[in-house]
Motif scaffolding. Structure first.
Motif, mmCIF file in Angstrom:
data_model
loop_
_atom_site.group_PDB
_atom_site.id
_atom_site.type_symbol
_atom_site.label_atom_id
_atom_site.label_comp_id
_atom_site.label_asym_id
_atom_site.label_seq_id
_atom_site.Cartn_x
_atom_site.Cartn_y
_atom_site.Cartn_z
ATOM 1 N N ALA A 48 21.580 -54.461 51.188
ATOM 2 C CA ALA A 48 20.419 -55.255 51.572
ATOM 3 C C ALA A 48 19.294 -55.107 50.558
ATOM 4 N N ARG A 49 19.127 -53.878 50.045
ATOM 5 C CA ARG A 49 18.107 -53.634 49.023
ATOM 6 C C ARG A 49 18.731 -52.815 47.906
ATOM 7 N N PRO A 50 18.348 -53.087 46.676
ATOM 8 C CA PRO A 50 18.901 -52.293 45.581
ATOM 9 C C PRO A 50 18.383 -50.863 45.638
ATOM 10 N N PRO A 51 19.081 -49.929 45.047
ATOM 11 C CA PRO A 51 18.607 -48.541 45.021
ATOM 12 C C PRO A 51 17.369 -48.400 44.142
ATOM 13 N N LYS A 52 16.623 -47.349 44.413
ATOM 14 C CA LYS A 52 15.507 -47.009 43.540
ATOM 15 C C LYS A 52 15.997 -46.244 42.319
ATOM 16 N N ALA A 53 17.058 -45.471 42.495
ATOM 17 C CA ALA A 53 17.557 -44.648 41.394
ATOM 18 C C ALA A 53 19.071 -44.505 41.491
ATOM 19 N N LEU A 54 19.680 -44.252 40.331
ATOM 20 C CA LEU A 54 21.106 -43.990 40.235
ATOM 21 C C LEU A 54 21.331 -42.767 39.360
ATOM 22 N N ILE A 55 22.386 -42.027 39.647
ATOM 23 C CA ILE A 55 22.937 -41.051 38.708
ATOM 24 C C ILE A 55 24.320 -41.559 38.321
ATOM 25 N N VAL A 56 24.573 -41.664 37.021
ATOM 26 C CA VAL A 56 25.841 -42.224 36.529
ATOM 27 C C VAL A 56 26.341 -41.388 35.360
ATOM 28 N N PRO A 57 27.665 -41.342 35.153
ATOM 29 C CA PRO A 57 28.220 -40.591 34.023
ATOM 30 C C PRO A 57 28.141 -41.381 32.721
ATOM 31 N N HIS A 58 28.406 -40.685 31.617
ATOM 32 C CA HIS A 58 28.210 -41.337 30.322
ATOM 33 C C HIS A 58 29.316 -41.058 29.306
#
Length: 274
Positions: A48-58
């Motif tokens: 419904a709403r996008p996240p404020k923050a993400l943690i993702v690998p690189h």
């Protein structure tokens, strides 16, 4: 280790450094690979709403691209995100503090993304943040996120790219606070988890790390548990202060995604929102 002073802007483009290594250098092939990863892990309905923050690998896409796609699918159909604060740890250049770029653009085979100069200037008002292109030039941890952002965000966006050297959690939290913004700003922390453990040991350590992230326990992220430990800790502190919740989206390692199970690297994907 070196601590550089602020330099004047040159208006330069930071070219892709790891295209052809971590991800395809051909624009058409890169677009196909990214969209394939996203479609493989698409949710039935966008949030419904996008996240404020993400943690993702690189890592290279063959290793961690599928895990990253789990996080970036949370941006599917998102409107209103016009700025991305992209933060990751320095892997190739040693320095004290948090490095912002002098460059005006970051480039991938999919095009150029403008750097948000006012936001960078605001961050550079802090004593721990300074402009230092040398930290950005060879660094992969921010670059590998850009094609995913370029394919998922529905609007043009600007970038606040920060590479973290010898900084503290306080430094990181204060920096994120300075550029936190409102719903127009997405924070992306680029970090892998454990490194070069055997498969079973990595699963145990990464599960501990994941529980700490999910409970916003910054002190639970110990040295060696994540290469982006300080950026993660800074995010967890702000998330706790601002009443955000963390959700685990995926937790795997290179032994699950691309091969041998000795000396693996851990990958996790997390979303933060109200």
């Amino acid at each position: 280790m070196i601590r550089m002073e602020a330099r004047s802007l040159q208006g330069a483009v930071r070219p892709a450094a790891v295209a052809g290594h971590f991800y395809p250098a051909d624009a058409g092939l890169l677009r196909t690979v990214v969209e394939g990863l996203l479609s493989d892990f698409a949710e039935a309905e966008p949030p419904a709403r996008p996240p404020k923050a993400l943690i993702v690998p690189h890592a290279g896409y063959v290793y961690s691209g599928a895990v990253a796609a789990r996080a970036y699918n949370r941006l599917r159909g998102a409107n209103g995100i016009r700025r991305v604060v992209l933060v990751g740890p320095a892997h190739r250049v040693g320095f004290y503090g948090i490095a912002a770029p002098e460059a005006a653009w970051f480039e991938t085979p999919l095009g150029r993304v403008p750097v948000d100069q006012p936001a960078v200037e605001q961050a550079c008002e802090l004593s721990s943040v300074f402009r230092y292109d040398a930290a950005h030039a060879p660094e992969h941890c921010l670059e590998v996120q850009l094609p995913f952002l370029q394919r998922t965000l529905s609007e043009d966006f600007t970038l606040v790219p920060l590479v973290v050297g010898g900084a503290t959690t306080n430094d990181m939290a204060r920096t994120l606070e300075a550029v936190w913004g409102g719903p127009e700003t997405l924070v992306v922390i680029s970090s892998d988890l454990s490194h070069h453990l055997d498969y079973d040991a990595a699963r145990i350590v990464d599960e501990r790390t994941s529980r700490a992230i999910e409970t916003l326990d910054e002190e639970g992220i110990e040295a060696g548990m994540a290469c982006g430990r300080v950026p993660i800790q800074g995010l967890l502190r702000l998330a706790r202060q601002r009443g955000l919740a963390a959700e685990r989206l995926d937790l795997r390692c290179s032994g699950d995604t691309a091969g041998p199970r000795d000396r693996v690297v851990g990958y996790g994907a997390y979303a933060f929102g109200d």
